[in-house]
Design a protein around this motif. Structure first.
Motif, PDB file in Angstrom:
ATOM      1  N   GLY A 105       4.310  10.570  -4.913  1.00 39.80           N
ATOM      2  CA  GLY A 105       5.298  11.804  -4.852  1.00 39.80           C
ATOM      3  C   GLY A 105       5.166  12.612  -3.838  1.00 39.80           C
ATOM      4  O   GLY A 105       4.595  12.132  -2.921  1.00 39.80           O
ATOM      5  N   PRO A 106       4.402  14.007  -4.134  1.00 40.75           N
ATOM      6  CA  PRO A 106       5.330  14.262  -5.370  1.00 40.75           C
ATOM      7  C   PRO A 106       6.904  15.071  -5.337  1.00 40.75           C
ATOM      8  O   PRO A 106       6.894  14.265  -6.504  1.00 40.75           O
ATOM      9  CB  PRO A 106       4.964  15.885  -5.390  1.00 40.75           C
ATOM     10  CG  PRO A 106       4.790  16.295  -3.654  1.00 40.75           C
ATOM     11  CD  PRO A 106       4.376  15.096  -3.325  1.00 40.75           C
ATOM     12  N   ALA A 159       9.574   6.779   1.299  1.00 42.77           N
ATOM     13  CA  ALA A 159       8.393   5.325   0.819  1.00 42.77           C
ATOM     14  C   ALA A 159       9.157   3.858   0.260  1.00 42.77           C
ATOM     15  O   ALA A 159       8.859   3.381   1.616  1.00 42.77           O
ATOM     16  CB  ALA A 159       7.685   5.800   0.222  1.00 42.77           C
ATOM     17  N   ALA A 177      11.435  13.660  -4.416  1.00 42.44           N
ATOM     18  CA  ALA A 177      12.008  13.746  -4.448  1.00 42.44           C
ATOM     19  C   ALA A 177      11.708  12.084  -3.269  1.00 42.44           C
ATOM     20  O   ALA A 177      12.185  10.773  -3.100  1.00 42.44           O
ATOM     21  CB  ALA A 177      12.777  12.951  -4.821  1.00 42.44           C
ATOM     22  N   ASP A 228      10.147  12.283  -1.034  1.00 44.07           N
ATOM     23  CA  ASP A 228       8.944  11.363  -0.272  1.00 44.07           C
ATOM     24  C   ASP A 228       8.647  10.278  -1.321  1.00 44.07           C
ATOM     25  O   ASP A 228       8.586   8.719  -0.255  1.00 44.07           O
ATOM     26  CB  ASP A 228       7.700  12.285  -1.570  1.00 44.07           C
ATOM     27  CG  ASP A 228       7.429  13.619  -0.441  1.00 44.07           C
ATOM     28  OD1 ASP A 228       6.526  13.444   0.638  1.00 44.07           O
ATOM     29  OD2 ASP A 228       7.703  14.193  -1.123  1.00 44.07           O
ATOM     30  N   ARG A 229       9.690  10.215  -2.135  1.00 40.06           N
ATOM     31  CA  ARG A 229       9.380   8.899  -2.982  1.00 40.06           C
ATOM     32  C   ARG A 229      10.505   8.082  -1.711  1.00 40.06           C
ATOM     33  O   ARG A 229      10.723   6.813  -1.754  1.00 40.06           O
ATOM     34  CB  ARG A 229      10.600   8.921  -4.436  1.00 40.06           C
ATOM     35  CG  ARG A 229       9.275   9.783  -5.194  1.00 40.06           C
ATOM     36  CD  ARG A 229       9.158   9.120  -6.446  1.00 40.06           C
ATOM     37  NE  ARG A 229       8.284   9.522  -7.158  1.00 40.06           N
ATOM     38  CZ  ARG A 229       7.828  10.493  -7.966  1.00 40.06           C
ATOM     39  NH1 ARG A 229       8.722  11.026  -8.328  1.00 40.06           N
ATOM     40  NH2 ARG A 229       6.818  10.660  -8.246  1.00 40.06           N
ATOM     41  N   ALA A 249       0.950  -1.462   0.314  1.00 38.44           N
ATOM     42  CA  ALA A 249       0.537   0.161   0.504  1.00 38.44           C
ATOM     43  C   ALA A 249       0.635   1.353  -0.271  1.00 38.44           C
ATOM     44  O   ALA A 249       0.610   2.438  -0.952  1.00 38.44           O
ATOM     45  CB  ALA A 249      -1.445  -0.323   1.197  1.00 38.44           C
ATOM     46  N   GLY A 250       1.676   1.244   0.331  1.00 39.48           N
ATOM     47  CA  GLY A 250       2.655   2.253   0.895  1.00 39.48           C
ATOM     48  C   GLY A 250       3.302   2.639  -0.574  1.00 39.48           C
ATOM     49  O   GLY A 250       4.168   4.204  -0.766  1.00 39.48           O
ATOM     50  N   LEU A 251       2.961   1.931  -1.286  1.00 41.85           N
ATOM     51  CA  LEU A 251       3.705   1.964  -3.143  1.00 41.85           C
ATOM     52  C   LEU A 251       3.149   3.200  -3.622  1.00 41.85           C
ATOM     53  O   LEU A 251       3.610   3.841  -4.325  1.00 41.85           O
ATOM     54  CB  LEU A 251       4.025   1.088  -3.928  1.00 41.85           C
ATOM     55  CG  LEU A 251       4.771   0.260  -3.819  1.00 41.85           C
ATOM     56  CD1 LEU A 251       4.294  -1.143  -4.452  1.00 41.85           C
ATOM     57  CD2 LEU A 251       5.491   0.646  -4.099  1.00 41.85           C
ATOM     58  N   GLY A 252       2.050   3.651  -3.035  1.00 46.29           N
ATOM     59  CA  GLY A 252       1.363   4.416  -3.958  1.00 46.29           C
ATOM     60  C   GLY A 252       1.695   5.880  -3.454  1.00 46.29           C
ATOM     61  O   GLY A 252       1.857   6.930  -3.946  1.00 46.29           O
ATOM     62  N   ARG A 253       2.368   6.126  -2.391  1.00 47.53           N
ATOM     63  CA  ARG A 253       3.606   6.901  -1.899  1.00 47.53           C
ATOM     64  C   ARG A 253       4.619   7.420  -3.200  1.00 47.53           C
ATOM     65  O   ARG A 253       5.006   8.544  -3.370  1.00 47.53           O
ATOM     66  CB  ARG A 253       3.930   7.051  -0.682  1.00 47.53           C
ATOM     67  CG  ARG A 253       4.664   8.643  -0.358  1.00 47.53           C
ATOM     68  CD  ARG A 253       4.044   9.800  -0.283  1.00 47.53           C
ATOM     69  NE  ARG A 253       2.918  10.225   0.202  1.00 47.53           N
ATOM     70  CZ  ARG A 253       2.188  10.872  -0.242  1.00 47.53           C
ATOM     71  NH1 ARG A 253       2.071  11.691  -1.272  1.00 47.53           N
ATOM     72  NH2 ARG A 253       0.162  11.065   0.168  1.00 47.53           N
ATOM     73  N   VAL A 254       5.107   6.297  -3.230  1.00 45.32           N
ATOM     74  CA  VAL A 254       6.490   6.453  -4.802  1.00 45.32           C
ATOM     75  C   VAL A 254       5.265   6.682  -5.579  1.00 45.32           C
ATOM     76  O   VAL A 254       6.194   7.867  -6.650  1.00 45.32           O
ATOM     77  CB  VAL A 254       7.099   5.048  -4.764  1.00 45.32           C
ATOM     78  CG1 VAL A 254       8.130   5.054  -5.927  1.00 45.32           C
ATOM     79  CG2 VAL A 254       7.549   4.370  -3.483  1.00 45.32           C
ATOM     80  N   HIS A 255       4.599   6.599  -6.212  1.00 46.69           N
ATOM     81  CA  HIS A 255       4.017   6.915  -7.353  1.00 46.69           C
ATOM     82  C   HIS A 255       3.706   8.348  -7.364  1.00 46.69           C
ATOM     83  O   HIS A 255       4.023   8.948  -8.163  1.00 46.69           O
ATOM     84  CB  HIS A 255       2.471   5.960  -7.636  1.00 46.69           C
ATOM     85  CG  HIS A 255       2.614   5.600  -8.661  1.00 46.69           C
ATOM     86  ND1 HIS A 255       2.451   4.843  -9.789  1.00 46.69           N
ATOM     87  CD2 HIS A 255       1.327   6.330  -9.394  1.00 46.69           C
ATOM     88  CE1 HIS A 255       1.699   5.785 -10.824  1.00 46.69           C
ATOM     89  NE2 HIS A 255       1.601   6.559 -10.620  1.00 46.69           N
TER      90      HIS A 255
END
Lengths: 318, 101, 100, 90
Positions: free
Chosen positions: D29-30, D38, D32, D34-35, D21-27
């Protein structure tokens, strides 16, 4: 039941990540997702009862590959430029052809593999049955350093060749590797010394533990070398190790020592034991541990230097 | 089930809850600093609870010690990582001059 | 389906994704990533196959993959150095034969 | 003890769900940072999953894997924050 659910979720996550690594529009997103995929692969190896691989993946995936990719990303993607500036992908029909071909490859691999009968007498069963002859208790170490030692020897030679190749094409010292450190005058974050004081001694300890435990449980030269290389990367990034243009005699010794030692003991085996790369009776454990120590350095140093983008490193503590 | 097992179950469930909270924070909170705050605290508490729960199941003191070691190192790593990322974000937004050491 | 079969299929799908990325993407860094995906797929296939024997786990593929992981990271490092030098010389992040 | 092992695996499963679910944050962002955040979530959660698997599947070496992941997790963050953007060198 719950085992199966775990496996399915893990595979789903892994494939989902892989798709996003390929399909994502922003390159940085792809890089981070690839690093995350490396961590997930460690869990996959854990599920497949391969703790040796999980150890190697944790050290290499979490430490080395990530740092290498991030440094390369920064070098290839100047900050001023908006987004990727990647040229448009191939036309849609070509992409479709590629997809169909990949799909065919998937089907072919899956079909061929599922059709194979497990052989009654495999090399692995043979290795397990003759574990006693190898001098060590861990089957993986036995395969790597006793039954198939020639592969391991070739592998450190490949690593050395990669280092030499990188030396040939490397950028000038100031631009290679992670590049110059930011704000050299502004000092470093206050917590950085704390991190180094915890991570470096403990990392060296863990590497030694892994090297020693390779004889009887998961661990060995590969994992220990990867941990030391990750520590080298950390020290290089924080400026404790400075890149220099010349390889010192000690570094030369570490780079080729493992190969020379391994070859010498291997050739001596032709005279004293039954064959090349065989160990004389009773000496196997000692010799394997000796070779593994040499290999650890012969793995750690080229990997650190490949990251550093320099021929050598000098200590410059604070 | 023994008392230790019940305690273990409780600690593991609490750990899972903390991880869940961390993920919700990461996904829902506005702004990098808020997300950093949620994630670092909740996840490391979660890891601590999970380690405690597993230590209660462990057969030997060595295993428990190793679990404690993992958590201790995780705390140091997370503290420094959070600090570095916060500092990086601050510098991105305000230029080098405004980032405290 | 057995666990080995399940992970074998996963390896196949991963190989497909890797090949797709390798063909469709042009950016050198992305190509290196795709090549690594393909490598991971091969490793996964070998390790899954090591799992299908009843009663024991075959150590030979594990040893091979362990060697493979270290070779893969050194090859990746060399490829990244090459890509960076190429970019420094030409200003390009993709190969000229991919043009048009 | 069978029940406890199943529970360990169930918690590991739940944590894996969290992680994905945390992958959503990689997706999304906004930024770098934030990525990278994650990715940190990935690190800590993976450690917990590995510890749980070590207990559930009786592979004690997985605790060493968890130790390696926590030990080297910071290397990635240091690589992210201490590698200069190329404009800074001019």
């Amino acid at each position: 039941m719950i085992d199966r659910a775990f496996d399915l979720l893990l595979i789903g996550g892994m494939l989902g990540l892989a798709v996003q690594v390929v399909a994502s529009r922003a390159l940085f997103r792809s890089v981070v997702l690839f690093i995350a995929l490396g961590l997930l692969m460690a869990v996959v190896w854990a599920r497949l009862a391969a703790p040796d691989l999980a150890l190697a993946e944790a050290a290499i995936g979490a430490g080395l590959t990530g740092a290498l990719l991030l440094a390369a990303y920064r070098a290839l993607q100047p900050a001023g430029e908006a987004g990727d500036a990647e040229p448009a992908a191939l036309p849609r029909r070509w992409a479709l052809v590629a997809a169909v071909l990949s799909g065919a490859l998937v089907a072919a691999i899956g079909w061929a593999v599922l059709g194979l009968e497990p052989p009654a007498a495999s090399a692995g069963r043979e290795a397990l049955a003759r574990l006693g002859e190898s001098g060590v208790k861990s089957p993986i170490t036995a395969v790597l350093l006793s039954f198939r030692a020639v592969d391991t020897l070739a592998e450190v030679v490949v690593l050395f060749a990669a280092f030499l190749g990188a030396r040939v094409v490397a950028e000038p010292l100031g631009r290679a590797g992670p590049g110059p450190r930011p704000d050299p005058a502004g000092g470093e974050p206050v917590l950085m010394p704390l991190l180094l004081r915890v991570t470096v001694p403990m990392g060296v300890l863990v590497a030694g533990y892994l090297l020693w435990s390779g004889g009887h449980q998961p661990g060995g030269a590969f994992q220990a070398g990867a941990v030391l290389a990750a520590l080298g990367v950390l020290l290089r990034l924080t400026g404790r190790l400075q890149p220099v243009a010349e390889t010192s005699p000690a570094e030369r010794l570490a780079l080729v020592g493992g190969i020379v030692l391994f070859s010498a003991i291997g050739l001596a085996g032709a005279g004293m034991a039954s064959a090349v790369l065989a160990y004389p009776e009773g000496w196997a454990y000692t010799l394997i541990l000796l070779i593994e120590t040499g290999l650890t350095l012969a793995i750690a140093l080229p990997l650190t230097l490949l990251f550093s983008g320099s021929a050598g490193l000098r200590w410059r503590g604070r | 089930m023994t008392v230790a097992e019940w305690l273990s179950v409780g600690a593991l469930a609490l750990g899972a809850a903390f991880f869940f909270t961390g993920t919700v924070g990461l996904l829902r909170f506005p702004g990098t600093f808020a997300r950093l705050h949620a994630l670092t605290k909740a996840d490391n508490l979660g890891l601590g609870c999970v380690a405690l729960g597993l230590a209660l199941q462990a057969d030997s003191a060595w295993v428990a010690a190793k679990l404690a070691l993992v958590w201790g190192v995780a705390l140091v790593a997370a503290t420094v990582s959070a600090h570095l990322i916060a500092r990086y974000t601050l510098r991105e937004r305000g230029g080098t001059g405004r980032a405290p050491p | 389906m057995t666990q080995a079969g399940l992970y074998t299929l996963a390896a196949s799908a991963l190989a497909g994704i890797g090949v797709y990325g390798l063909i469709v993407r042009r950016h050198l860094l992305r190509r290196i990533l795709a090549l690594n995906l393909l490598g991971n797929a091969v490793f996964l296939l070998l390790v899954a196959l090591a799992r299908r024997h009843p009663g024991y786990v075959d150590p030979v593929p594990h040893a091979m993959v362990l060697t493979g992981i270290v070779v893969a990271v050194s090859a990746t490092a060399l490829a990244l150095v090459l890509a960076r030098r190429y970019y420094a010389e030409t200003g390009l992040r993709h190969l000229p034969e991919d043009e048009g | 003890m069978y029940a406890v092992e199943t529970l360990d695996l169930a918690i590991a499963l739940f944590l894996l769900l969290n992680l994905l679910a945390g992958l959503g944050r990689v997706h999304h962002g906004p930024g770098a940072a934030d990525r990278m955040l994650a990715a940190m979530l990935f690190g800590t959660t993976t450690v917990a999953v590995l510890l749980l698997l070590a207990e559930a599947t009786a592979l004690p070496a997985l605790r060493d894997v968890a130790l390696l992941v926590v030990l080297l997790a910071a290397v990635l963050v240091v690589a992210f924050t201490r590698t200069p953007r190329r404009e800074e060198e001019r």
